[in-house]
Design a protein around this motif. Sequence first.
Motif, mmCIF file in Angstrom:
data_model
loop_
_atom_site.group_PDB
_atom_site.id
_atom_site.type_symbol
_atom_site.label_atom_id
_atom_site.label_comp_id
_atom_site.label_asym_id
_atom_site.label_seq_id
_atom_site.Cartn_x
_atom_site.Cartn_y
_atom_site.Cartn_z
ATOM 1 N N LYS A 1 0.832 -1.211 0.000
ATOM 2 C CA LYS A 1 0.000 0.000 0.000
ATOM 3 C C LYS A 1 0.864 1.258 0.000
ATOM 4 O O LYS A 1 0.531 2.245 -0.666
ATOM 5 N N LEU A 2 1.961 1.226 0.759
ATOM 6 C CA LEU A 2 2.859 2.382 0.782
ATOM 7 C C LEU A 2 3.485 2.598 -0.592
ATOM 8 O O LEU A 2 3.648 3.741 -1.038
ATOM 9 N N ALA A 3 3.820 1.497 -1.270
ATOM 10 C CA ALA A 3 4.386 1.608 -2.618
ATOM 11 C C ALA A 3 3.346 2.172 -3.582
ATOM 12 O O ALA A 3 3.662 2.998 -4.455
ATOM 13 N N GLU A 4 2.089 1.757 -3.436
ATOM 14 C CA GLU A 4 1.018 2.272 -4.285
ATOM 15 C C GLU A 4 0.796 3.757 -4.045
ATOM 16 O O GLU A 4 0.591 4.525 -4.993
ATOM 17 N N GLN A 5 0.824 4.158 -2.778
ATOM 18 C CA GLN A 5 0.647 5.567 -2.451
ATOM 19 C C GLN A 5 1.781 6.415 -3.007
ATOM 20 O O GLN A 5 1.553 7.518 -3.525
ATOM 21 N N LYS A 6 3.013 5.900 -2.911
ATOM 22 C CA LYS A 6 4.159 6.632 -3.440
ATOM 23 C C LYS A 6 4.050 6.780 -4.956
ATOM 24 O O LYS A 6 4.331 7.850 -5.515
ATOM 25 N N LEU A 7 3.610 5.714 -5.624
ATOM 26 C CA LEU A 7 3.443 5.761 -7.072
ATOM 27 C C LEU A 7 2.358 6.755 -7.456
ATOM 28 O O LEU A 7 2.503 7.507 -8.431
ATOM 29 N N ASN B 1 2.770 10.067 -9.744
ATOM 30 C CA ASN B 1 1.937 10.324 -10.913
ATOM 31 C C ASN B 1 1.299 11.706 -10.840
ATOM 32 O O ASN B 1 1.221 12.423 -11.845
ATOM 33 N N GLU B 2 0.828 12.089 -9.642
ATOM 34 C CA GLU B 2 0.233 13.413 -9.473
ATOM 35 C C GLU B 2 1.266 14.508 -9.714
ATOM 36 O O GLU B 2 0.963 15.535 -10.317
ATOM 37 N N GLU B 3 2.493 14.280 -9.236
ATOM 38 C CA GLU B 3 3.560 15.265 -9.432
ATOM 39 C C GLU B 3 3.919 15.365 -10.919
ATOM 40 O O GLU B 3 4.195 16.461 -11.424
ATOM 41 N N ILE C 1 1.856 14.792 -13.439
ATOM 42 C CA ILE C 1 0.759 15.519 -14.087
ATOM 43 C C ILE C 1 0.907 17.019 -13.849
ATOM 44 O O ILE C 1 0.739 17.836 -14.767
ATOM 45 N N LYS C 2 1.245 17.379 -12.614
ATOM 46 C CA LYS C 2 1.445 18.787 -12.277
ATOM 47 C C LYS C 2 2.591 19.385 -13.090
ATOM 48 O O LYS C 2 2.488 20.502 -13.603
ATOM 49 N N THR C 3 3.695 18.637 -13.200
ATOM 50 C CA THR C 3 4.847 19.112 -13.957
ATOM 51 C C THR C 3 4.499 19.296 -15.425
ATOM 52 O O THR C 3 4.899 20.278 -16.055
ATOM 53 N N ASN C 4 3.724 18.357 -15.982
ATOM 54 C CA ASN C 4 3.327 18.460 -17.386
ATOM 55 C C ASN C 4 2.454 19.685 -17.622
ATOM 56 O O ASN C 4 2.591 20.367 -18.649
ATOM 57 N N LEU C 5 1.546 19.968 -16.687
ATOM 58 C CA LEU C 5 0.698 21.150 -16.814
ATOM 59 C C LEU C 5 1.536 22.425 -16.768
ATOM 60 O O LEU C 5 1.306 23.365 -17.532
ATOM 61 N N GLU C 6 2.506 22.449 -15.842
ATOM 62 C CA GLU C 6 3.366 23.623 -15.730
ATOM 63 C C GLU C 6 4.227 23.784 -16.979
ATOM 64 O O GLU C 6 4.482 24.911 -17.424
ATOM 65 N N LEU C 7 4.649 22.650 -17.557
ATOM 66 C CA LEU C 7 5.430 22.711 -18.791
ATOM 67 C C LEU C 7 4.585 23.278 -19.929
ATOM 68 O O LEU C 7 5.063 24.104 -20.717
ATOM 69 N N ASP C 8 3.324 22.832 -20.018
ATOM 70 C CA ASP C 8 2.431 23.349 -21.050
ATOM 71 C C ASP C 8 2.242 24.856 -20.903
ATOM 72 O O ASP C 8 2.253 25.593 -21.899
#
Length: 244
Positions: free
Chosen positions: A103-109, A113-115, A117-124
């Motif tokens: 579960k901890l590995a899933e949460q980290k993943l 993924n959220e980070e 997505i955030k980085t991709n939005l900022e790049l756009d």
Amino acid sequence: YSRDLINDQYNYLSQGCQKIYGYSIGDFKRNVTLWREVIHPDDLNIIEHDNEILQSGESIISEYRIIAKDKSIRWIEITVIPIFADGKLVQADGTIRNITERKLAEQKLEEQNEELIKTNLELDRFVYSASHELRSPLTSILGLVTLAKLQTSDLEKDKFISLIEGCVFSLDALITVDAIARRGSFAGAAKQLESAPHGGQEVSFKCGLDFMREDFRVGLAPETISDLHQLRTEGPEVVNGTVE
């Protein structure tokens, strides 16, 4: 484990319960509600739902958190098979696995993924902003070149060449690493669209050269979504547009 639901006692408990819960077999037998008391408060609704399914005669596989004896929070996966006698639920047999690491590995993943997505939005946003900032001086240069071609006087042509040179210097300053870092980064400094109430009034801006100035007025709706940087830089592009 195997639990007698009629007499509210355990028929069998494996040694694994102490590894998972931190409590001994004796602790569970002395306190028959201990299994419920250690469930994380936010996950008690899962147990209520599981009980309804067991009463219907179906087996369940659930995941929820427990608070171990050392106060650490652990994830467990529990599989329960209901046993009926004369149409009544009398026993529950099950297995429990510690799935905390998974579960901890899933949460980290998920966080990664959220980070991403955030980085991709900022790049756009950064690319969107940078493209407009690069386009403005280039368009101005094209407009000035067109105007310079129409001049017959060397003095007037020199003025346009000087202005073109200034645009080139501005463009060079814009694409330096430091300038790009100031205009936006993947850490969230990229420009964003802004909403500004204009009350239905006109917004005016100037464009042109030192010796050529013209006022433009644009009527805006009561609330307009706009890129403020683009609004500031569109004016000089009209120089090219009027010639063409």
